[in-house]
Design a protein around this motif. Sequence first.
Motif, PDB file in Angstrom:
ATOM      1  N   GLY A 173      43.459   5.142  64.264  1.00  0.00           N
ATOM      2  CA  GLY A 173      44.488   4.494  64.954  1.00  0.00           C
ATOM      3  C   GLY A 173      44.662   5.386  66.361  1.00  0.00           C
ATOM      4  N   LEU A 174      45.282   4.842  67.465  1.00  0.00           N
ATOM      5  CA  LEU A 174      45.617   5.464  68.750  1.00  0.00           C
ATOM      6  C   LEU A 174      46.922   5.138  69.266  1.00  0.00           C
ATOM      7  N   PHE A 175      47.828   5.950  69.284  1.00  0.00           N
ATOM      8  CA  PHE A 175      49.166   5.994  69.725  1.00  0.00           C
ATOM      9  C   PHE A 175      49.225   5.701  71.260  1.00  0.00           C
ATOM     10  N   ALA A 176      49.690   4.441  71.890  1.00  0.00           N
ATOM     11  CA  ALA A 176      49.812   4.300  73.282  1.00  0.00           C
ATOM     12  C   ALA A 176      51.068   4.134  73.669  1.00  0.00           C
ATOM     13  N   PRO A 177      51.498   4.242  75.167  1.00  0.00           N
ATOM     14  CA  PRO A 177      52.663   3.947  75.563  1.00  0.00           C
ATOM     15  C   PRO A 177      53.217   2.647  75.306  1.00  0.00           C
ATOM     16  N   SER A 178      52.394   1.608  75.567  1.00  0.00           N
ATOM     17  CA  SER A 178      52.787   0.348  75.710  1.00  0.00           C
ATOM     18  C   SER A 178      51.744  -0.457  75.220  1.00  0.00           C
ATOM     19  N   GLY A 179      52.085  -1.723  74.805  1.00  0.00           N
ATOM     20  CA  GLY A 179      51.243  -2.688  74.399  1.00  0.00           C
ATOM     21  C   GLY A 179      50.097  -3.268  75.565  1.00  0.00           C
ATOM     22  N   THR A 180      50.398  -3.274  76.873  1.00  0.00           N
ATOM     23  CA  THR A 180      49.744  -3.384  77.817  1.00  0.00           C
ATOM     24  C   THR A 180      48.637  -2.430  77.981  1.00  0.00           C
ATOM     25  N   GLN A 181      48.955  -1.230  77.745  1.00  0.00           N
ATOM     26  CA  GLN A 181      47.796  -0.208  77.881  1.00  0.00           C
ATOM     27  C   GLN A 181      46.904  -0.096  76.579  1.00  0.00           C
ATOM     28  N   SER A 182      47.693  -0.492  75.491  1.00  0.00           N
ATOM     29  CA  SER A 182      46.691  -0.407  74.293  1.00  0.00           C
ATOM     30  C   SER A 182      45.764  -1.614  73.993  1.00  0.00           C
ATOM     31  N   LYS A 221      43.414   8.363  78.391  1.00  0.00           N
ATOM     32  CA  LYS A 221      43.813   9.670  79.283  1.00  0.00           C
ATOM     33  C   LYS A 221      43.765   9.267  80.614  1.00  0.00           C
ATOM     34  N   MET A 222      42.527   8.480  81.079  1.00  0.00           N
ATOM     35  CA  MET A 222      42.373   8.164  82.299  1.00  0.00           C
ATOM     36  C   MET A 222      43.525   7.422  82.801  1.00  0.00           C
ATOM     37  N   LEU A 223      44.036   6.463  81.781  1.00  0.00           N
ATOM     38  CA  LEU A 223      44.964   5.545  82.276  1.00  0.00           C
ATOM     39  C   LEU A 223      46.316   6.187  82.632  1.00  0.00           C
ATOM     40  N   GLY A 224      46.401   7.619  82.024  1.00  0.00           N
ATOM     41  CA  GLY A 224      47.776   7.922  82.046  1.00  0.00           C
ATOM     42  C   GLY A 224      48.776   7.920  80.824  1.00  0.00           C
ATOM     43  N   GLY A 225      47.715   7.738  79.887  1.00  0.00           N
ATOM     44  CA  GLY A 225      48.636   7.597  78.536  1.00  0.00           C
ATOM     45  C   GLY A 225      48.355   8.430  77.708  1.00  0.00           C
ATOM     46  N   GLY A 226      47.821   9.550  78.098  1.00  0.00           N
ATOM     47  CA  GLY A 226      47.806  10.914  77.241  1.00  0.00           C
ATOM     48  C   GLY A 226      49.360  11.405  77.340  1.00  0.00           C
ATOM     49  N   MET A 227      49.838  11.477  76.391  1.00  0.00           N
ATOM     50  CA  MET A 227      51.283  12.004  76.438  1.00  0.00           C
ATOM     51  C   MET A 227      51.314  13.572  75.377  1.00  0.00           C
TER      52      MET A 227
END
Length: 345
Positions: free
Chosen positions: A59-68, A229-235
């Motif tokens: 699994g991969l945790f993403a900040p939003s469903g749009t990004q996922s 990471k490229m999309l800015g979702g690396g938290m």
Amino acid sequence: MSQSTDHWIDLRSDTVTQPGDAMRAAMAAAPVGDDVYGDDPTVNRLQDVAAEMFGYEAGLFAPSGTQSNLIALLVHCARGDEYLVGQEAHTYKYEGGGAAVLGSIQPQPIANQPDGSIALSDIEAYIKPDDMHFARTRILALENTIGGRVLSAEYMAAATSLAHARGLATHLDGARICNAAVKQGISLRAATAGFDTVSVCLSKGLGAPVGSVLLGPKAFIELGKRWRKMLGGGMRQAGMLAAAGLYALEHHVERLADDHSNAANLSRGLAQIAQLKVATPQTNIFYIEVPPAAVDALRSTLLREHIRITVGQHTRLVTHLNVSAADIERVIAVFTAFFKDWRPS
Ligand SMILES: *Cc1c(COP(=O)(O)O)cnc(C)c1O
């Protein structure tokens, strides 16, 4: 029937939920680390727990469903590839054209049937032959629930088998897949069966403040991590958010049945009002038709009564964990009183 209360009843979306005390306590207590280094134990646990619950390797945790969803499309498709998707699907209609803008991926939208499905014959017909004139059809992307409607496990099996037989991969926008599973009384694994990858929203009916998780094969998720990471979702110390997601997966899945019964009761109550056309909900989302001449007055009345609904001719109503059975009774009473007095001018 004005109430002097600070309690607002918010039926605009199931994204408006507030984290409760127990969820906040779990967030405060979460051990954290830098998740870009893979060091956050709570993020890692959320990813593992979600993968296990839904039957995926990783699994991969993403900040939003749009990004996922976007990460999934970027891994499944290269430049010049296309995905088959419903006209009404979030991944086509409501994500800002992200796959095209950021991935040079072409959507091939297909009409949704009244039940929300895409006809198998349409899926078949839109798969393009290997020919230099065409984009390469790579994946079938479905959504469940879609507009509150449940795609049955039988349909999902038929659609994903067809896609796989024709060499396509399959992605499920499972923002509300838990609602679909609970409604059908099937396991989360059964509800996602047949899909190579799935995106699950933690911040909708499950009630977490933030986040989605993308699930799939290990190698796929590794590639997804680069795109994230490229999309800015690396938290970084995202474990506090992941803790809310874990709490939601552990405590808020079965209770979705309450949201479904609240929606059913609301629909039954509103259906008594002659001026409204009211759909019967399958899950926690349904629509009513409001006479255009009543829209403005109804909107102000609801606001005065501390009820938030995005009122239009076509009005969406959504139940969630901060809407109680008593709230439903109050909304029905306010609507009933409004339409008792309302005449088209
Ligand atoms: C809300 C939603 C998403 C995306 O979620 P965000 O977290 O708001 O970006 C994706 N698909 C569906 C069906 C949704 O309802």
